[in-house]
Scaffold this active site. Structure first.
Site, mmCIF file in Angstrom:
data_model
loop_
_atom_site.group_PDB
_atom_site.id
_atom_site.type_symbol
_atom_site.label_atom_id
_atom_site.label_comp_id
_atom_site.label_asym_id
_atom_site.label_seq_id
_atom_site.Cartn_x
_atom_site.Cartn_y
_atom_site.Cartn_z
ATOM 1 N N ASP A 261 0.817 -1.208 0.000
ATOM 2 C CA ASP A 261 0.000 0.000 0.000
ATOM 3 C C ASP A 261 0.853 1.261 0.000
ATOM 4 O OD1 ASP A 261 -2.396 -1.256 -0.180
ATOM 5 O OD2 ASP A 261 -3.065 -0.836 1.861
ATOM 6 N N GLY A 262 2.022 1.223 0.654
ATOM 7 C CA GLY A 262 2.888 2.397 0.670
ATOM 8 C C GLY A 262 3.362 2.775 -0.722
ATOM 9 N N ASN B 24 -3.890 8.939 2.505
ATOM 10 C CA ASN B 24 -4.303 8.280 3.740
ATOM 11 C C ASN B 24 -4.595 9.315 4.818
ATOM 12 O OD1 ASN B 24 -4.548 5.561 3.352
ATOM 13 N ND2 ASN B 24 -2.609 5.002 4.283
ATOM 14 N N ASP B 25 -3.558 10.032 5.211
ATOM 15 C CA ASP B 25 -3.748 10.968 6.315
ATOM 16 C C ASP B 25 -2.639 12.001 6.381
ATOM 17 O OD1 ASP B 25 -1.559 9.513 7.435
ATOM 18 O OD2 ASP B 25 -2.928 8.152 8.447
ATOM 19 N N ASP C 111 -1.348 13.844 22.106
ATOM 20 C CA ASP C 111 -0.061 13.344 21.612
ATOM 21 C C ASP C 111 0.092 13.560 20.113
ATOM 22 O OD1 ASP C 111 0.701 12.566 24.097
ATOM 23 O OD2 ASP C 111 0.557 10.413 23.744
ATOM 24 N N THR D 95 -9.056 3.553 7.882
ATOM 25 C CA THR D 95 -8.822 2.216 8.439
ATOM 26 C C THR D 95 -7.378 2.032 8.901
ATOM 27 O OG1 THR D 95 -8.358 1.339 6.218
ATOM 28 C CG2 THR D 95 -10.622 1.150 7.024
ATOM 29 N N TYR E 17 -4.068 4.576 10.773
ATOM 30 C CA TYR E 17 -3.764 5.175 12.074
ATOM 31 C C TYR E 17 -5.026 5.706 12.746
ATOM 32 C CZ TYR E 17 -0.906 8.007 15.363
ATOM 33 O OH TYR E 17 -0.313 8.562 16.476
#
Length: 303
Positions: free
Chosen positions: A70-71, A139-140, A169, A180, A182
């Protein structure tokens, strides 16, 4: 890849062995009049394949084949987001939600790609800017404390309105694809792939807003780093992407349909994704788990 360009671009995992898949691709392409190219940065790992500059790669490809997990797939999607073309993922990794086929399925997949026998799954991305820097994450985008001391402290402004602050944090801004990852591990919501939305989830909140929220595709999110915040590291799709100091502002918007992911069998992919989510502790009843077993295997279990 039946339109204006019959050029296939390869994006490969930086360390994992993908030679067998590259050989399959080049042999297949040679017999069907398809040109195969890679970026100059990958030339040493795929000898015999034409290497071009990154700009030339993006301008010429009619489709992209991502060889990795996926990366690698996320990197391929970011690479062509200025000119979205179909991207097919070949799994040389482990657990994957984006990649669709195994290396042994490549010959049939390449035939279908050339004939245009596939569907497109559009993916949105987060476009974040801080000063002159512009980042894109499928993703994020994560704001995390740079060291172990202190906490990330940022004010949340949506469409010009102040909505409160976070002290935590880390703070995660996730797309439906990244919900789906982190975001999910931190207790955030799983967003449907069909939803154009952003999940905002604090990690280990200490004060301020303590629960995840979901914002819409037209919302502009501004995160203002408070003077008392710990140093903030910015991560995009799990990769370090910069830092924010006190009073810095990160502005984020959602860009719909920024990538075209190839689906050769959308139903099968959805079933595999359900299995993977089950492994991530999405609760299913025993009879619902049975439904995830392919029909030909289920028949073997019948007495």
């Amino acid at each position: 890849m039946t339109g204006e360009s019959r050029t296939l671009g390869l994006v490969i995992h930086p360390t994992r062995s993908v030679e067998s898949s590259v050989r399959t691709v080049t042999e297949h392409a040679w017999t069907r009049g398809v040109e195969v190219i890679v970026r100059e940065a990958d030339a040493a790992r795929v000898p015999g394949v034409a290497a071009v500059s990154e700009a030339d790669f993006v301008a010429r490809v009619g489709a992209v084949l991502s060889l990795g997990g996926d990366g690698t797939m996320l990197g391929a999607m970011r690479l062509v987001m200025a000119r979205p073309v179909p991207v097919l993922g070949v799994n040389h990794g482990h657990l994957g939600f984006l990649v669709e086929i195994a290396p042994e399925q490549l010959p049939d997949a390449l035939d279908r790609l050339v004939r245009g026998e596939y569907t497109i799954e559009p993916h949105s991305c987060l476009v974040a800017s801080a000063g002159e820097a512009v980042l894109a994450g499928f993703n994020d985008v994560v704001l995390a404390r740079a060291g172990r001391a202190g906490a990330v402290s940022v004010d949340l402004v949506v469409n010009g309105r102040q909505y409160g602050y976070y002290k935590c944090d880390a703070l995660i801004l996730a797309t439906p694809t990244g919900s789906t990852a982190y975001n999910y591990a931190a207790g955030g919501p799983v967003l449907s792939p069909s939803a154009e939305a952003i999940a905002v989830t604090p990690v280990a909140p200490m004060a301020g807003i303590s629960r995840p929220i979901v914002l819409g595709p037209q919302d502009e999110i501004r995160l203002h780093v408070a003077p008392d915040s710990a140093p903030v590291a910015v991560e995009v799709d799990g990769t370090a992407a910069g830092a924010l100091g006190p009073d810095a502002v990160l502005t984020t918007v959602l860009r719909p349909e920024a990538a075209q992911v190839v689906r050769l069998a959308a139903g099968e992919h959805a079933s595999r994704s359900r299995v993977k989510l089950s492994l991530l502790d999405l609760p299913l009843r025993p009879d619902q788990l049975l439904e995830l077993i392919p029909e030909h295997l289920r028949r073997r279990l019948d007495p």
